[in-house]
Motif scaffolding. Structure first.
Motif, PDB file in Angstrom:
ATOM      1  N   TYR A   1      -0.050  -2.559  21.710  1.00 55.36           N
ATOM      2  CA  TYR A   1      -1.583  -3.709  22.399  1.00 55.36           C
ATOM      3  C   TYR A   1      -2.401  -1.996  23.381  1.00 55.36           C
TER       4      TYR A   1
ATOM      5  N   THR B   1      -8.446  -0.490  21.506  1.00 57.59           N
ATOM      6  CA  THR B   1      -8.370   0.016  22.692  1.00 57.59           C
ATOM      7  C   THR B   1      -9.864   1.580  23.025  1.00 57.59           C
TER       8      THR B   1
ATOM      9  N   GLY C   1      -6.307   4.697  25.712  1.00 57.76           N
ATOM     10  CA  GLY C   1      -4.797   4.211  25.629  1.00 57.76           C
ATOM     11  C   GLY C   1      -4.271   3.444  24.450  1.00 57.76           C
ATOM     12  N   LEU C   2      -2.257   3.103  24.300  1.00 56.08           N
ATOM     13  CA  LEU C   2      -2.144   2.851  23.716  1.00 56.08           C
ATOM     14  C   LEU C   2      -0.718   2.503  23.994  1.00 56.08           C
ATOM     15  N   THR C   3      -0.074   0.770  24.050  1.00 55.40           N
ATOM     16  CA  THR C   3       1.614   1.140  24.262  1.00 55.40           C
ATOM     17  C   THR C   3       2.094   0.664  22.890  1.00 55.40           C
TER      18      THR C   3
ATOM     19  N   SER D   1       6.053  -0.499  21.329  1.00 52.04           N
ATOM     20  CA  SER D   1       7.187  -0.604  21.325  1.00 52.04           C
ATOM     21  C   SER D   1       8.202  -0.282  20.440  1.00 52.04           C
TER      22      SER D   1
ATOM     23  N   THR E   1       9.701   2.395  25.063  1.00 50.68           N
ATOM     24  CA  THR E   1       8.251   1.768  25.415  1.00 50.68           C
ATOM     25  C   THR E   1       7.371   2.672  25.336  1.00 50.68           C
ATOM     26  N   LEU E   2       6.753   3.662  24.031  1.00 53.70           N
ATOM     27  CA  LEU E   2       5.593   4.571  24.879  1.00 53.70           C
ATOM     28  C   LEU E   2       4.120   3.863  25.478  1.00 53.70           C
ATOM     29  N   ASN E   3       3.438   5.656  25.957  1.00 53.56           N
ATOM     30  CA  ASN E   3       2.294   4.716  25.851  1.00 53.56           C
ATOM     31  C   ASN E   3       2.099   6.557  24.929  1.00 53.56           C
ATOM     32  N   LEU E   4       1.104   6.718  24.576  1.00 52.57           N
ATOM     33  CA  LEU E   4       0.356   6.975  23.739  1.00 52.57           C
ATOM     34  C   LEU E   4      -1.621   7.441  24.193  1.00 52.57           C
ATOM     35  N   ASP E   5      -2.302   8.975  24.276  1.00 49.79           N
ATOM     36  CA  ASP E   5      -3.408   8.615  24.607  1.00 49.79           C
ATOM     37  C   ASP E   5      -3.986   9.290  23.147  1.00 49.79           C
TER      38      ASP E   5
END
Length: 409
Positions: free
Chosen positions: A332, A336, A339-341, A343, A377-381
């Motif tokens: 989610y 976008t 930003g992308l999160t 699981s 949980t990972l946050n990506l650019d």
């Protein structure tokens, strides 16, 4: 106290009728209130009979309420009272049909915000007013469902002509109780209720009538209330983990009232789910052991079924069986700008590659990530990725796991 089930023991109770509490019941909720003391702060409000529509000062977060609105036939000639909403030029009649035909009435609307929010309207519970000596002496109060025919609730009397205003009598307020009106009980966002107040009995065209700030205070002068407010079940926590006995799936809920069932579903690919177990009512905390998990990825989700047949789905959690597998269980936002999160469930600590491909299968981007055993949980650019629609998937040992579709704008 937790309820603990295994797949084999669950078969014993699976034939029982299913009911899991899922909604929160509350009494005597104020849906909307108007304080006419603040009408002067409304644009065009002071000495101008009040703005139309006049929004409520306070609205319950679970409803949308349309402001008090004058019919087009209501006059606003001259200077109005400083702390009231109303008008003049009322038709000199006691016949409601005549007044309605002349568009001389006040309306407002109420609608729940959610399909799974159920509201039972109790009616108008506070009604302060002011009228001149030749102003309307009674009013017919009606309701309509979804723009249909208006139905009478009651006729109330305005006995006082004091310039300081007055409140409806206890008997008149009791007559506005709508708790027994079936059409206004247990409604959700599919229902818009319109209330209409038709002032009657004016004896002069200069006669005025207002919903008024009785007592010159900040206390609400006009209130619509609910006898009950039922909110959607909330899944507070939902987890899955590998144990020696199988995969342990646990969740806790809040607001448990009036749900038909909670169904635990499992999938091998994150797309096609089938029922694994269903649960009877009685606990807000649940634990289930999947004693025979699938080889590879095991995706789990909850299907929460309401009594009206509608349902909602929880997030997806996953457990890997065997090897060093990993799988995306959620992503989610799906639309976008950068930003992308993600699981990601992993069977072991490892390094993985995330592959972004367009709909023609061409690789648009590759991201290297590190995960630990369990759910991550990972946050990506991805702001540098060109705009378009992409499939995102995990690549491990040249094998591809489940993919998710996103749109980069």
């Amino acid at each position: 106290m937790k309820k603990i089930f295994t797949l084999s023991s669950f078969k014993i109770i699976s034939a029982l009728s299913l009911a899991v509490a899922s909604l929160n019941y509350s009494h005597a909720q104020v849906l909307a209130s108007w304080d006419m003391n603040s009408i002067a702060t409304y644009p065009g409000g002071v000495n101008n009979f009040g703005p139309s529509p006049a929004a409520p000062n306070s609205t319950n977060a679970n409803v949308v309420v349309g402001g008090l609105t004058r019919g087009t036939g209501v006059g606003t000639t001259g200077t109005g009272a400083a702390r009231g909403f109303g008008g003049n030029g009322w038709t000199q009649t006691t016949d409601a049909a005549t007044a309605i035909a002349a568009n001389q009435f006040i309306t407002f609307t109420v609608q729940p915000l959610s399909t799974n929010t159920y509201i039972s309207i109790a009616g108008i519970t506070t009604f302060n007013y002011r009228r001149s000596g030749t102003g309307p002496s009674t009013a017919l109060v009606q309701y309509s469902i979804n723009g249909g025919t208006f139905i009478d609730i009651a006729t109330v009397s305005f006995t006082s002509t004091a310039t300081t205003g007055a409140s409806l009598s206890a008997g008149d307020l009791a007559s506005l109780n709508t708790s027994t009106v079936t059409a206004m009980q247990g409604i959700n966002d599919a229902t818009v209720v319109t209330f209409r107040i038709v002032p009657l009995g004016s004896t002069g065209t200069a006669g005025t009538f207002y919903i008024f700030d009785f007592g010159n205070s900040t206390t609400a002068d006009f209130v619509l209330s609910a006898s009950s407010l039922i909110l959607p079940l909330n899944v507070v926590e939902f987890t899955a983990s590998k144990t020696n006995n199988g995969n342990l799936v646990s969740w806790t809920t809040s607001n448990e009232v009036n749900v038909q069932s909670i169904v635990l579903e499992r999938s091998a690919d994150g797309r096609s789910f089938s029922q694994l177990a269903s649960f009877i009512a009685g606990s807000a905390s649940y634990t289930f052991t999947d004693a025979t998990p699938l080889n590879g990825a095991n995706y789990y989700r909850l299907k929460i079924v309401d009594k009206n047949g509608t349902f909602k789905l929880s997030k997806v959690v996953a457990v890997m069986k065997g090897g060093k597998g990993a799988a995306i269980t959620g992503i989610y936002p799906t639309i976008t700008t950068g930003g992308l999160t993600l699981s990601v469930a992993a069977a072991a600590t490892q390094k993985l590659q995330l592959i972004f491909t367009d709909l023609q299968g061409r690789i648009a981007a590759v991201k290297n990530i590190s995960v630990t055993t369990g759910n991550n949980t990972l946050n990506l650019d991805i702001s540098t990725v060109s705009n378009g629609m992409y499939l995102v998937k995990v690549l491990q040992n040249d094998n591809e796991a489940t993919s998710f579709k996103i749109i980069k704008q």
